[in-house]
Design a protein around this motif. Structure first.
Motif, PDB file in Angstrom:
ATOM      1  N   MET A  95       4.172  14.338   6.172  1.00  0.00           N
ATOM      2  CA  MET A  95       5.065  13.316   6.724  1.00  0.00           C
ATOM      3  C   MET A  95       6.464  13.910   6.832  1.00  0.00           C
ATOM      4  N   GLN A  96       7.114  13.618   7.928  1.00  0.00           N
ATOM      5  CA  GLN A  96       8.467  14.129   8.118  1.00  0.00           C
ATOM      6  C   GLN A  96       9.410  13.491   7.098  1.00  0.00           C
ATOM      7  N   ARG A  97      10.373  14.286   6.669  1.00  0.00           N
ATOM      8  CA  ARG A  97      11.306  13.847   5.635  1.00  0.00           C
ATOM      9  C   ARG A  97      12.074  12.575   6.033  1.00  0.00           C
ATOM     10  N   LYS A  98      12.542  12.526   7.282  1.00  0.00           N
ATOM     11  CA  LYS A  98      13.315  11.367   7.743  1.00  0.00           C
ATOM     12  C   LYS A  98      12.448  10.109   7.752  1.00  0.00           C
ATOM     13  N   LYS A  99      11.184  10.262   8.195  1.00  0.00           N
ATOM     14  CA  LYS A  99      10.265   9.125   8.230  1.00  0.00           C
ATOM     15  C   LYS A  99       9.932   8.676   6.814  1.00  0.00           C
ATOM     16  N   LEU A 100       9.707   9.631   5.903  1.00  0.00           N
ATOM     17  CA  LEU A 100       9.436   9.296   4.513  1.00  0.00           C
ATOM     18  C   LEU A 100      10.615   8.529   3.913  1.00  0.00           C
ATOM     19  N   GLY A 101      11.820   8.976   4.224  1.00  0.00           N
ATOM     20  CA  GLY A 101      13.014   8.296   3.702  1.00  0.00           C
ATOM     21  C   GLY A 101      13.112   6.868   4.217  1.00  0.00           C
ATOM     22  N   ALA A 102      12.902   6.673   5.511  1.00  0.00           N
ATOM     23  CA  ALA A 102      13.000   5.326   6.096  1.00  0.00           C
ATOM     24  C   ALA A 102      11.934   4.404   5.518  1.00  0.00           C
ATOM     25  N   GLU A 103      10.700   4.913   5.412  1.00  0.00           N
ATOM     26  CA  GLU A 103       9.632   4.082   4.848  1.00  0.00           C
ATOM     27  C   GLU A 103       9.875   3.790   3.364  1.00  0.00           C
ATOM     28  N   SER A 104      10.436   4.743   2.668  1.00  0.00           N
ATOM     29  CA  SER A 104      10.743   4.533   1.249  1.00  0.00           C
ATOM     30  C   SER A 104      11.801   3.460   1.070  1.00  0.00           C
ATOM     31  N   GLU A 105      12.786   3.432   1.949  1.00  0.00           N
ATOM     32  CA  GLU A 105      13.818   2.402   1.858  1.00  0.00           C
ATOM     33  C   GLU A 105      13.228   1.013   2.108  1.00  0.00           C
ATOM     34  N   LEU A 106      12.287   0.916   3.047  1.00  0.00           N
ATOM     35  CA  LEU A 106      11.629  -0.372   3.282  1.00  0.00           C
ATOM     36  C   LEU A 106      10.818  -0.796   2.056  1.00  0.00           C
ATOM     37  N   LEU A 107      10.075   0.152   1.479  1.00  0.00           N
ATOM     38  CA  LEU A 107       9.288  -0.149   0.275  1.00  0.00           C
ATOM     39  C   LEU A 107      10.194  -0.573  -0.879  1.00  0.00           C
ATOM     40  N   ALA A 108      11.301   0.126  -1.025  1.00  0.00           N
ATOM     41  CA  ALA A 108      12.235  -0.190  -2.118  1.00  0.00           C
ATOM     42  C   ALA A 108      12.800  -1.598  -1.951  1.00  0.00           C
ATOM     43  N   ALA A 109      13.156  -1.961  -0.722  1.00  0.00           N
ATOM     44  CA  ALA A 109      13.696  -3.302  -0.475  1.00  0.00           C
ATOM     45  C   ALA A 109      12.652  -4.370  -0.802  1.00  0.00           C
ATOM     46  N   LYS A 110      11.419  -4.158  -0.370  1.00  0.00           N
ATOM     47  CA  LYS A 110      10.347  -5.121  -0.687  1.00  0.00           C
ATOM     48  C   LYS A 110      10.108  -5.194  -2.185  1.00  0.00           C
ATOM     49  N   PHE A 111      10.138  -4.041  -2.847  1.00  0.00           N
ATOM     50  CA  PHE A 111       9.956  -3.993  -4.300  1.00  0.00           C
ATOM     51  C   PHE A 111      11.043  -4.817  -4.994  1.00  0.00           C
ATOM     52  N   LEU A 112      12.279  -4.632  -4.566  1.00  0.00           N
ATOM     53  CA  LEU A 112      13.395  -5.360  -5.183  1.00  0.00           C
ATOM     54  C   LEU A 112      13.307  -6.862  -4.883  1.00  0.00           C
ATOM     55  N   GLU A 113      12.918  -7.205  -3.678  1.00  0.00           N
ATOM     56  CA  GLU A 113      12.750  -8.623  -3.348  1.00  0.00           C
ATOM     57  C   GLU A 113      11.670  -9.247  -4.226  1.00  0.00           C
ATOM     58  N   GLY A 114      10.638  -8.461  -4.527  1.00  0.00           N
ATOM     59  CA  GLY A 114       9.595  -8.934  -5.436  1.00  0.00           C
ATOM     60  C   GLY A 114      10.110  -9.200  -6.842  1.00  0.00           C
ATOM     61  N   LYS A 115      11.220  -8.531  -7.179  1.00  0.00           N
ATOM     62  CA  LYS A 115      11.863  -8.738  -8.477  1.00  0.00           C
ATOM     63  C   LYS A 115      12.986  -9.777  -8.380  1.00  0.00           C
TER      64      LYS A 115
END
Length: 121
Positions: free
Chosen positions: A1-21
Protein backbone atom coordinates in the motif's frame (compact mmCIF):
# COMPACT_ATOMS: atom_id res chain seq x y z
CA UNK A 1 0.00 0.00 0.00
CA UNK A 2 1.29 3.44 -0.84
CA UNK A 3 2.42 5.48 2.13
CA UNK A 4 0.10 8.42 1.39
CA UNK A 5 -2.92 6.11 1.02
CA UNK A 6 -2.01 4.27 4.23
CA UNK A 7 -1.78 7.61 6.04
CA UNK A 8 -5.17 8.82 4.77
CA UNK A 9 -6.88 5.54 5.62
CA UNK A 10 -5.23 5.50 9.04
CA UNK A 11 -6.56 8.97 9.79
CA UNK A 12 -10.09 7.83 8.90
CA UNK A 13 -9.71 4.75 11.13
CA UNK A 14 -8.35 6.87 13.96
CA UNK A 15 -11.28 9.30 13.74
CA UNK A 16 -13.80 6.43 13.82
CA UNK A 17 -11.91 4.85 16.72
CA UNK A 18 -12.05 8.10 18.69
CA UNK A 19 -15.73 8.62 17.90
CA UNK A 20 -16.30 5.13 19.27
CA UNK A 21 -14.73 6.39 22.49
CA UNK A 22 -17.21 9.30 22.50
CA UNK A 23 -14.74 11.92 21.29
CA UNK A 24 -16.29 14.67 19.20
CA UNK A 25 -14.20 15.27 16.09
CA UNK A 26 -13.96 19.02 15.48
CA UNK A 27 -11.60 19.15 12.50
CA UNK A 28 -9.24 16.99 10.49
CA UNK A 29 -5.96 17.98 8.85
CA UNK A 30 -5.71 21.42 10.42
CA UNK A 31 -2.96 23.26 8.57
CA UNK A 32 -1.22 26.57 9.06
CA UNK A 33 2.21 27.95 8.17
CA UNK A 34 3.64 26.20 11.25
CA UNK A 35 2.55 22.68 10.29
CA UNK A 36 -0.39 20.31 10.54
CA UNK A 37 -2.40 18.45 13.15
CA UNK A 38 -4.20 15.33 11.96
CA UNK A 39 -7.28 15.52 14.20
CA UNK A 40 -8.67 18.05 16.67
CA UNK A 41 -11.32 16.61 18.97
CA UNK A 42 -13.14 17.21 22.23
CA UNK A 43 -13.01 14.67 25.04
CA UNK A 44 -15.16 15.63 28.01
CA UNK A 45 -14.49 19.32 27.35
CA UNK A 46 -10.75 18.91 26.81
CA UNK A 47 -9.38 19.97 23.43
CA UNK A 48 -7.36 17.02 22.11
CA UNK A 49 -4.76 17.36 19.36
CA UNK A 50 -4.25 13.94 17.83
CA UNK A 51 -1.25 12.79 15.85
CA UNK A 52 -1.95 9.68 13.77
CA UNK A 53 0.98 7.42 12.89
CA UNK A 54 0.79 4.33 10.75
CA UNK A 55 2.98 1.53 9.45
CA UNK A 56 2.90 -1.94 8.03
CA UNK A 57 3.44 -4.82 10.46
CA UNK A 58 7.08 -5.82 10.55
CA UNK A 59 8.31 -2.33 9.72
CA UNK A 60 11.23 -1.06 11.75
CA UNK A 61 10.06 0.35 15.08
CA UNK A 62 6.62 1.15 16.39
CA UNK A 63 4.95 4.10 14.63
CA UNK A 64 4.56 5.87 17.99
CA UNK A 65 8.36 6.14 18.13
CA UNK A 66 8.30 8.36 15.06
CA UNK A 67 6.78 11.26 17.02
CA UNK A 68 10.13 12.95 17.47
CA UNK A 69 10.88 15.94 19.70
CA UNK A 70 10.84 18.13 16.57
CA UNK A 71 7.39 16.77 15.63
CA UNK A 72 6.16 17.40 19.19
CA UNK A 73 7.39 20.97 18.95
CA UNK A 74 5.61 21.46 15.61
CA UNK A 75 2.37 19.98 16.98
CA UNK A 76 2.63 22.21 20.04
CA UNK A 77 3.04 25.32 17.93
CA UNK A 78 0.10 24.42 15.67
CA UNK A 79 -2.01 23.68 18.76
CA UNK A 80 -1.18 27.08 20.25
CA UNK A 81 -2.06 28.74 16.94
CA UNK A 82 -5.35 26.82 16.84
CA UNK A 83 -6.31 27.68 20.42
CA UNK A 84 -5.51 31.37 19.81
CA UNK A 85 -7.54 31.38 16.58
CA UNK A 86 -10.55 29.89 18.39
CA UNK A 87 -10.17 32.12 21.46
CA UNK A 88 -9.72 28.96 23.56
CA UNK A 89 -6.42 29.71 25.33
CA UNK A 90 -8.08 29.16 28.73
CA UNK A 91 -9.37 25.68 27.80
CA UNK A 92 -7.65 22.47 28.86
CA UNK A 93 -5.80 20.74 26.06
CA UNK A 94 -3.66 17.68 25.57
CA UNK A 95 -1.82 15.68 22.92
CA UNK A 96 -2.79 12.10 22.05
CA UNK A 97 -1.21 9.72 19.58
CA UNK A 98 -3.19 7.08 17.69
CA UNK A 99 -1.18 4.38 15.92
CA UNK A 100 -2.44 2.14 13.17
CA UNK A 101 -0.40 -0.92 12.24
CA UNK A 102 -1.62 -2.83 9.20
CA UNK A 103 -1.29 -6.53 10.01
CA UNK A 104 -0.36 -9.16 7.37
CA UNK A 105 -4.01 -10.30 7.48
CA UNK A 106 -5.01 -6.83 6.31
CA UNK A 107 -6.72 -6.08 9.60
CA UNK A 108 -5.41 -2.89 11.18
CA UNK A 109 -4.44 -2.76 14.83
CA UNK A 110 -5.34 0.60 16.40
CA UNK A 111 -3.77 1.81 19.63
CA UNK A 112 -4.49 5.04 21.45
CA UNK A 113 -2.09 6.80 23.80
CA UNK A 114 -3.86 9.54 25.74
CA UNK A 115 -1.82 12.50 26.94
CA UNK A 116 1.13 11.12 24.97
CA UNK A 117 3.37 14.12 25.57
CA UNK A 118 3.45 17.58 27.08
CA UNK A 119 3.56 20.72 24.98
CA UNK A 120 7.02 21.41 23.62
CA UNK A 121 7.53 25.11 22.99
Amino acid sequence: MQRKKLGAESELLAAKFLEGKKYRILEKNVRCSLGEVDIVALDKGVVVFVEVRSSMAGSFGHPKESVTPKKRQTLSMVALWYLKRKGWLERSARFDVVTVVLQPSGIPKVEHCENAFDRAY
